[in-house]
Design a protein around this motif. Structure first.
Motif, PDB file in Angstrom:
ATOM      1  N   HIS A  23       2.469  -2.190   7.798  1.00  0.00           N
ATOM      2  CA  HIS A  23       3.161  -2.546   6.552  1.00  0.00           C
ATOM      3  C   HIS A  23       4.598  -2.021   6.528  1.00  0.00           C
ATOM      4  O   HIS A  23       5.471  -2.625   5.887  1.00  0.00           O
ATOM      5  CB  HIS A  23       2.383  -2.015   5.350  1.00  0.00           C
ATOM      6  CG  HIS A  23       2.905  -2.488   4.037  1.00  0.00           C
ATOM      7  ND1 HIS A  23       3.132  -3.814   3.740  1.00  0.00           N
ATOM      8  CD2 HIS A  23       3.273  -1.797   2.908  1.00  0.00           C
ATOM      9  CE1 HIS A  23       3.589  -3.937   2.514  1.00  0.00           C
ATOM     10  NE2 HIS A  23       3.705  -2.728   1.994  1.00  0.00           N
ATOM     11  N   GLU A  24       4.860  -0.924   7.225  1.00  0.00           N
ATOM     12  CA  GLU A  24       6.223  -0.406   7.239  1.00  0.00           C
ATOM     13  C   GLU A  24       7.192  -1.423   7.835  1.00  0.00           C
ATOM     14  O   GLU A  24       8.323  -1.581   7.341  1.00  0.00           O
ATOM     15  CB  GLU A  24       6.290   0.908   8.026  1.00  0.00           C
ATOM     16  CG  GLU A  24       7.669   1.540   8.008  1.00  0.00           C
ATOM     17  CD  GLU A  24       7.704   2.901   8.660  1.00  0.00           C
ATOM     18  OE1 GLU A  24       8.549   3.103   9.554  1.00  0.00           O
ATOM     19  OE2 GLU A  24       6.884   3.772   8.267  1.00  0.00           O
ATOM     20  N   ALA A  25       6.779  -2.128   8.887  1.00  0.00           N
ATOM     21  CA  ALA A  25       7.647  -3.148   9.486  1.00  0.00           C
ATOM     22  C   ALA A  25       7.947  -4.255   8.471  1.00  0.00           C
ATOM     23  O   ALA A  25       9.076  -4.782   8.419  1.00  0.00           O
ATOM     24  CB  ALA A  25       6.994  -3.730  10.734  1.00  0.00           C
ATOM     25  N   GLU A  26       6.963  -4.620   7.661  1.00  0.00           N
ATOM     26  CA  GLU A  26       7.179  -5.637   6.633  1.00  0.00           C
ATOM     27  C   GLU A  26       8.205  -5.151   5.606  1.00  0.00           C
ATOM     28  O   GLU A  26       9.067  -5.916   5.154  1.00  0.00           O
ATOM     29  CB  GLU A  26       5.855  -5.973   5.949  1.00  0.00           C
ATOM     30  CG  GLU A  26       4.818  -6.581   6.878  1.00  0.00           C
ATOM     31  CD  GLU A  26       3.455  -6.728   6.214  1.00  0.00           C
ATOM     32  OE1 GLU A  26       3.317  -6.272   5.056  1.00  0.00           O
ATOM     33  OE2 GLU A  26       2.550  -7.279   6.845  1.00  0.00           O
ATOM     34  N   LEU A  27       8.119  -3.882   5.242  1.00  0.00           N
ATOM     35  CA  LEU A  27       9.050  -3.329   4.260  1.00  0.00           C
ATOM     36  C   LEU A  27      10.458  -3.203   4.845  1.00  0.00           C
ATOM     37  O   LEU A  27      11.453  -3.427   4.136  1.00  0.00           O
ATOM     38  CB  LEU A  27       8.551  -1.971   3.772  1.00  0.00           C
ATOM     39  CG  LEU A  27       7.250  -1.993   2.967  1.00  0.00           C
ATOM     40  CD1 LEU A  27       6.788  -0.579   2.666  1.00  0.00           C
ATOM     41  CD2 LEU A  27       7.413  -2.778   1.662  1.00  0.00           C
ATOM     42  N   LYS A  28      10.545  -2.858   6.109  1.00  0.00           N
ATOM     43  CA  LYS A  28      11.865  -2.791   6.747  1.00  0.00           C
ATOM     44  C   LYS A  28      12.501  -4.176   6.801  1.00  0.00           C
ATOM     45  O   LYS A  28      13.721  -4.318   6.590  1.00  0.00           O
ATOM     46  CB  LYS A  28      11.743  -2.193   8.144  1.00  0.00           C
ATOM     47  CG  LYS A  28      11.480  -0.692   8.148  1.00  0.00           C
ATOM     48  CD  LYS A  28      11.364  -0.151   9.559  1.00  0.00           C
ATOM     49  CE  LYS A  28      11.196   1.364   9.565  1.00  0.00           C
ATOM     50  NZ  LYS A  28      11.048   1.909  10.937  1.00  0.00           N
TER      51      LYS A  28
END
Length: 381
Positions: free
Chosen positions: A236-241
């Motif tokens: 999910h961090e990649a999606e937020l980035k």
């Protein structure tokens, strides 16, 4: 002289990957065990990426390797360990996985009383997440496991209502999570003032709401930045980035997971903590932020209505415009006002959420559940 009550905290993921359980369960075990009539044990599953983390979970810990898919948390060594331990009482921390099944089988075989502490896993958002898997687990073992519990523990009245909404009629012990108040380090002055998010980086936590509000506000507040910290779950961090880039937000920093002194420093150096969550049974990160004198904004999906009554934060509807307006109001306040709010928050945590108080309440619950004491006031039929 009666032997100490042997209490087993049965759980999974004995590592920081367990999220809030990695603070609340070890805190419970270590705080209750020194009491003269209590003997606390922890049994759970090892994190294959961090097996050494298990030993910090309590004074007596047994961790077991998971076989098969990690989601199921099947650990064949767990059932024999429970039987060999011969606990007087079991308190199951979290549900939907193999520890529940192992405990149900042990209880049916031995008659050992048990409690279930769902840790937010029965709130409406959680039940909808991976609903088909939970439907299968419920039919196989979890429905029977929950119904057979001598009592359920909720960490707030909101969570207790979720139990009743599901049709569960067990007695409910309402006992909040506890916190050992840290000593306060000096604050570090950075070039920018900071809004902190610190929790699991998971869609449930609503970080995308925070980023979208910041997109509307960043030009008004050039002296501020957002710091996002926590364990990445399922990418999910990649999606937020990617969302951060799409929204053109240069003053957003992703700093990864933080523990111990590093985590305390993030709280302490923040001017404001924001948890725009879809669901929390308690929200221990809110208490941790307040303990570091950092005021908080969170949603009404977390049981922190006291933020406004105690003058240390904002408790708002989970709406984009509401979050944007609240952030604008908070960031417009003088630094001295936010600091005063933070001091009031720490005083509240010290008064109502100190770990010693929680340990005393849970001791009373455990003695009652094992037939060694009267029913405590915190237990409701």
């Amino acid at each position: 002289m009666t032997d100490p009550l042997r209490v087993l905290l049965l759980t999974s993921k004995l590592s920081p990957a367990a999220g809030g359980l990695a603070v609340s369960v070890p805190g419970l075990a270590h705080s209750i065990d020194p009491l003269p009539d209590m003997e606390m044990h922890v049994v759970g599953t090892l994190d294959p990426g961090n097996p050494a983390a298990a030993q910090g979970w309590g004074p007596r810990v047994q961790g077991f390797d998971v076989k098969g898919p990690l989601a199921g948390q099947y650990a064949p060594g767990m059932a024999p360990a429970i039987a060999a331990l011969v606990p007087d009482l079991v308190d199951v921390q979290g549900i939907w996985t193999y520890p529940s099944m192992a405990n149900l089988r042990h209880a049916r075989r031995t008659g050992t009383p048990y409690l279930v502490t769902p840790r937010g896993m029965l709130d409406p958002w959680a039940r909808k997440n991976s609903a088909w898997k939970k439907k299968i687990a419920g039919a196989l073992f979890e429905q029977a496991h929950l119904k057979g519990a001598l009592a359920l523990r909720a960490t707030a009245k909101m969570e207790a209502q979720h139990f009743r909404d599901m049709g569960l009629t067990n007695p409910i012990a309402v006992v909040p999570n506890g916190l050992n108040l840290p000593d306060l380090a000096p604050r570090t002055d950075g070039a920018l003032r900071s809004i902190l998010f610190l929790s699991r980086i998971h869609p449930k936590k609503g970080v995308d709401f925070l980023l979208r509000s910041w997109a509307a506000l960043q030009a008004e507040f050039p002296g501020w930045e957002i710091v996002i910290a926590g364990i990445d779950e399922n990418g999910h961090e990649a999606e937020l980035k990617a969302l951060t880039q799409k929204l053109c937000l240069p003053r957003v920093r992703f700093v990864g997971e933080a523990h111990g002194a590093a985590k305390e420093a993030l709280y302490r150096d923040a001017d404001l903590f924001v948890l725009p969550t879809y669901a929390e049974n308690f929200g221990l990160v809110v208490a941790e932020a307040l303990a570091q004198e950092t005021p908080v904004i969170t949603t009404r999906n977390a049981p922190w209505q006291g933020l406004e009554a105690e003058g240390c934060g904002w408790w708002i509807a989970h709406e984009q415009d509401r979050l944007t307006d609240t952030l604008r109001a908070a960031l417009s306040r003088p630094a001295a006002d936010l600091a005063a709010m933070g001091r009031r928050g720490r005083a509240w945590v010290q008064r109502d959420f100190a770990m010693t108080q929680v340990a005393d309440k849970m001791r009373e619950v455990y003695l009652w559940a094992s037939g060694r004491g009267p029913k405590p006031e915190c237990v409701h039929d």
